[in-house]
Structure formats: C-alpha cells, structure tokens
Design a protein around this motif. Structure first.
Motif, PDB file in Angstrom:
ATOM      1  N   UNK B  66       1.046  -1.169  -0.037  1.00  0.00           N
ATOM      2  CA  UNK B  66      -0.092  -0.045   0.248  1.00  0.00           C
ATOM      3  C   UNK B  66       0.727   1.278   0.498  1.00  0.00           C
ATOM      4  N   UNK B  67       2.171   0.987   0.947  1.00  0.00           N
ATOM      5  CA  UNK B  67       2.882   2.459   0.758  1.00  0.00           C
ATOM      6  C   UNK B  67       3.299   2.452  -0.966  1.00  0.00           C
ATOM      7  N   UNK B  68       4.031   1.755  -1.580  1.00  0.00           N
ATOM      8  CA  UNK B  68       3.726   1.669  -3.233  1.00  0.00           C
ATOM      9  C   UNK B  68       2.801   2.494  -3.362  1.00  0.00           C
ATOM     10  N   UNK B  69       1.450   1.815  -3.550  1.00  0.00           N
ATOM     11  CA  UNK B  69       0.190   2.059  -4.099  1.00  0.00           C
ATOM     12  C   UNK B  69       0.598   3.891  -3.866  1.00  0.00           C
ATOM     13  N   UNK B  70       0.458   4.375  -2.174  1.00  0.00           N
ATOM     14  CA  UNK B  70      -0.327   5.614  -2.321  1.00  0.00           C
ATOM     15  C   UNK B  70       0.981   6.501  -2.480  1.00  0.00           C
ATOM     16  N   UNK B  71       2.367   6.152  -2.994  1.00  0.00           N
ATOM     17  CA  UNK B  71       3.634   7.318  -3.627  1.00  0.00           C
ATOM     18  C   UNK B  71       2.955   7.105  -4.535  1.00  0.00           C
TER      19      UNK B  71
END
Lengths: 288, 267
Positions: B66-71
């Motif tokens: 999810x970090x990757x998606x938000x970034x």
C-alpha cells in the motif's frame, strides 16, 4: 587540453618530437588523471556550502539505512543467519563501495547522455587518449571520499562489536574484493549509460540504478529462487558486497563464491566494453 | 475554471511523452519493493504466525504494497525541479503577466502527471499485487477504505504544497536540490517509507507524530490496514487536514515574499 590549444595558436609549425618526449603509457594517464583531480578540487571549492550540504545529504541517507536495520533488529534476532552487527558491517561496506563509485564514476556515467546531446562527445572522441578513460573518469566527486570515510568508521565499529581480528591476508583479500565489486557497479552503470545514446535522457537510468544498488546492502541469504539467481548471475549486485563481507566474517559457504564474483566482474566489464564500442559505432553526432 | 482544465489536458499531453519512462520507473521500482518483501518473509520464516512489532507477515507485506500504491498516486517527482527551474531561468515572469494563478497552474500539472503515471504503472503494479496475493490483505472495512481514499487525497495535497514551498526556495538560493534531498531523506524515514513507524520505540513515534511527516504517507496506510479506529481515526484525519491547510498557507506566504524578492534573471 589547455596546453595543446595554446601550442596550436602560438606555433603554426609542429614542435619537433625530440623536444620533450611525452611520457608513455601509465605515466601519461596518471598525469592526465592528476589534472582531473585538480580540476575537480577547484570546482568543488567554488561552491563550498553546496559541497558541505551534499555530504550532509549522503550522511542522512546512510543513517537511514542503519536506522532501518536497527528497527528490524529491535524485533528479531537474525535475518536468515545474519546477526545485527554482521548486517551493520554489510551496510557499512556497501556504503563504502557506493561512495567510491560515486567519487570516481557516477557523475561521469550520468554526463554521458549530456555529452551525446550537446555534441561534446565528438570533441572527447577526437582526443588522443582512450575515449572511455576520458568519459569515465573526468569528473571526480570529492565529497564522496568524505562519506567513504564515514562508512569506514561504521565498519570499524561493527567489526569491534563482532570481536573480529582479521588476518592480514583476510584484509588484503577483502580490499581486493571491494575493488572487484566496485568494478561490477561501474560496468553495469556504464552499460546503462550507453543506452542513453538512444534515449538521450539519463534520469530514468540513474534512478533505476539506485534501485538496483539498494539490493547490494541486503544479506544474500534472505533471497532464493529466481530472484537470487537473477541478481547473482545476470546482474551480480548481490555478490558485490556480500562476498567481501562474508570473507571477513568467515561466512563463505565455499571459496567458489569468490570465483563467481571475480569471474562475473570480468565478464560484465568485457560486456560493457563490447557494448560501448558498438554504441559508438552507431553514434551519428548531435550537432555537426 | 475552464482555463485550468486546459492546463490539465495540456499536462496530460506533455507527460504522455514520458509514458515509457514511467513504465520503466514503475518496473524498476518494483525491484527494491520485492527485495524488502522477501527480506521480511525471510525474517518471518519458520515462525509464520509470529507477531513482530505488532505486525503479522501479511500485515507487513500489505503495508509495503500500500505504501507503494500511495507513493505512485501522490508523490511529487518532477514538479519541484521544474518549479525551481522556472524561477531560476526567469520563466516565471510570463505567469506574473497572465491572468493565471501559478500555484493552481502547477497543481493541475501535478494532477495530470500523477494521472498519467498511474495509468502507466497500473498494469505492473496490479500484476505485482496478484503475485503477492497470498499476503495481500483487503481494506479492513468499507469505512476504513472510504477514510483511506479521503486521507489519500489529503496526502496528495500535503505532498504537493510542501514540495511547492521547497521549490520556491529557488527565489533565494541558487541550488535548491540539496534542500529538497534533505527534506526527502527526512520524509523517507519519518513518513514510513522504509518501515512501519510503530516499530520504532514509542517515545520516538510520539515525537514524529507532532510533525507532518507521518501524514505524508504512514497515516493513510495505517487507515487502510485498519490499525486506526473510531475517534482516533477522525482525529487523525483532522490533524492531516490541519497540516494541509498549514502547508497551503505557508506556500501562499512564501510565494508572496518570493515574488517581491524576485528579480527576473534572464526573463
């Protein structure tokens, strides 16, 4: 460079070759590299604050890597068989290799695309020196040497916590393997830089390379299967830092690991030279 | 309003040029992400139901995904460099003469850039999520997902306003890159890029919570995972909105001062 143009302007007749024979081979290249170093130092000192700030930036990132490992080891004893201070030694060693790479090669590899775009490459190719030598080593980044020292400090501290007493041959082997690893990074980056003959933009390549670089500071045992095979044999970044550190802490599963690192380093270097020559042959100049 | 819509379409057209670049970026970005996930899997190995720092394996993996998606959806990539270059090269003068608000103009370009990036990155990211599906958790609940989407928008605004303000330093200093990198380094750690922040010692975490950094990434991810509930969820969204407002005001103030200081070099 300055000397030759001076001579061209002032004496239309070529100086007789007997006057001062140019130093041959290595000595000549050492002399040229001395000039690069002087230029680099002068350039850095022109922007002293900026020079210091970049050192701060790199120190911050190094600290972050160490914090990351510290946080992981708050919650676990080991990653595969690696203990905390072994991993700190790994992260420190990786930072040393990375900073040496930055000091010697990074800016040069990044600038290749600019040289292609502006036509500066034509000029460099015409110089009576090995073109790859010129392109790879012209810009020296002195700040990175300072950061390399911070890496060494962390390595020494970690070695102390591990109660390491490396023998002289171990230290020598470690240092040699560091250079071999450095050469892997250089060759891979040079191949990527040559791609910019076609893309003409280096940004994405640099960014991609930093992503690959992040792998080198992780313990190889954490990976297996395809992932490990790809980043050991195709792009040997997992060997670069792991093998020298494992030599130091007696963790090598077999001496074969050293053979792989040295062999692959040589192979990637040859590949980069082949690709470089092929790229130059397809280079059609930008401006003229 | 209509003119800003034109800016968005222009932005989409000009960033479409970089679609291959974006795709390559998204693909390369998956390599360290995969490495991190494999690293955590190795840590959890042999104790699959363990609880490390309050996280189970699936939660850690989902955290990074999810970090990757938000970034991908919210990070400022090129905009700050372009703003700084506009100022340094004097290109900003033309915006002072036109009936257009530079901050809004830039925000439209930022939104357009994120749209195109998302379109380019969606396939490799979706494939990657599928590949990690054994450890990928769906949002904790419908409410959490709605709150996550709201928080995601606030994160994008916060990211943009802070980057915009940093880029405006170019009014006063010649080289803003170092400042941007220093801030980015702080954000990288204190925002939760590298590890879930609640794995830090509690005192450090409570100090970090006083800064805007956790609200630039960590907070929405926590909401998605359902680790923040009820009153503290509402409170967190409130604090995030406060930081967005504060960052917006700061951007306006710095812009006003910068313009007065500006001398149109080369313009």
């Amino acid at each position: 460079m300055k000397l030759s143009s001076h001579r061209l302007m002032n004496s239309p007749t070529p100086t007789p070759p007997t006057a001062t024979p140019p130093p041959a081979g290595l000595a000549r290249y050492a002399g040229i590299y001395g000039a690069f170093l002087r230029n680099g130092l002068v350039r850095e000192m022109g922007f002293k604050i900026n020079f210091l700030l970049w050192i701060v930036v790199e120190l911050l990132w190094f600290t972050l890597q160490l914090v990351f490992m510290a946080v992981i080891y708050r919650h676990t004893e080991r990653i595969a068989s690696w203990t905390q201070w072994q991993v700190v030694l790994l992260v420190g060693t990786n930072h040393l290799i990375q900073q040496l790479f930055t000091a010697l090669f990074m800016n040069n590899c990044v600038k290749l695309s600019e040289n292609v775009r502006t036509g500066m490459l034509d000029f460099l190719l015409l110089m009576p020196v090995n073109a790859r030598f010129l392109i790879s080593l012209r810009h020296v980044d002195f700040g990175a040497f300072v950061n390399a020292a911070s890496a060494v400090a962390v390595m020494v501290y970690a070695a102390g916590r591990l109660h390491l007493t490396p023998t002289l041959p171990q230290l020598a082997g470690f240092s040699l393997l560091l250079l071999v690893g450095l050469s892997v990074h250089y060759s891979v980056m040079y191949i990527l830089a040559c791609i910019s003959f076609w893309t003409v933009r280096a940004q994405g390549i640099v960014w991609g390379y930093y992503n690959l670089f992040q792998l080198a500071r992780l313990p190889d045992e954490a990976f297996r299967g395809t992932f490990r095979a790809v980043f050991t044999f195709a792009v040997p970044v997992l060997l670069v830092t792991n093998v020298p550190v494992k030599l130091l802490i007696d963790k090598l599963s077999s001496p074969l690991e050293i053979v792989w690192l040295v062999g692959l380093s040589a192979a990637v270097f040859v590949l980069s030279e082949v690709f470089w020559r092929w790229s130059v042959r397809h280079y059609a100049s930008a401006s003229s | 309003m209509n003119k800003y819509w034109h800016v968005v379409t222009l932005g989409i057209q000009s960033t479409l040029v970089y679609r291959v670049n974006f795709l390559v970026r998204a693909l390369f970005g998956l390599v360290p992400l995969l490495a991190l996930i494999l690293l955590w899997r190795a840590i959890f190995e042999g104790r699959a139901d363990a609880n490390l720092g309050g996280y189970q394996l699936a939660e850690v993996v989902t955290y990074y995904l999810i970090v990757n998606v938000v970034v991908a959806l919210t990070a400022v990539t090129e905009d700050d460099w372009q703003i700084a270059a506009d100022i340094k090269d004097g290109k900003i003068s033309q915006f002072l003469l036109k009936p257009i608000d530079y901050l809004s103009y830039r925000f439209c370009l930022f939104a357009a850039g994120r749209l195109v990036y998302t379109a380019a990155a969606i396939l490799p990211t979706a494939a990657f999520l599928w590949f990690q599906r054994d450890a990928f958790l769906s949002p904790a609940s419908g409410t959490h997902f709605a709150a996550f989407l709201l928080s995601l928008c606030l994160t994008a605004l916060l990211q943009f306003f802070i980057s915009f303000t940093m880029a405006l330093l170019a009014f006063w200093v010649l080289e803003v890159a170092t400042f941007i990198f220093i801030l980015f380094a702080f954000e990288y750690m204190a925002g939760g890029h590298m590890f879930p922040l609640d794995m830090l010692p509690p005192t450090i975490l409570s100090l970090l919570n006083l800064t805007p950094f956790p609200y630039m990434l960590y907070f929405p991810v926590q909401v998605y995972l359902g680790r923040i509930d009820g009153a503290s969820l509402a409170q967190g969204l409130g604090i995030q909105a406060f930081w967005v407002a504060a960052a917006y005001l700061l951007a306006r103030v710095v812009w006003g001062r910068g313009i007065r200081h500006y001398s149109a070099v080369g313009g």
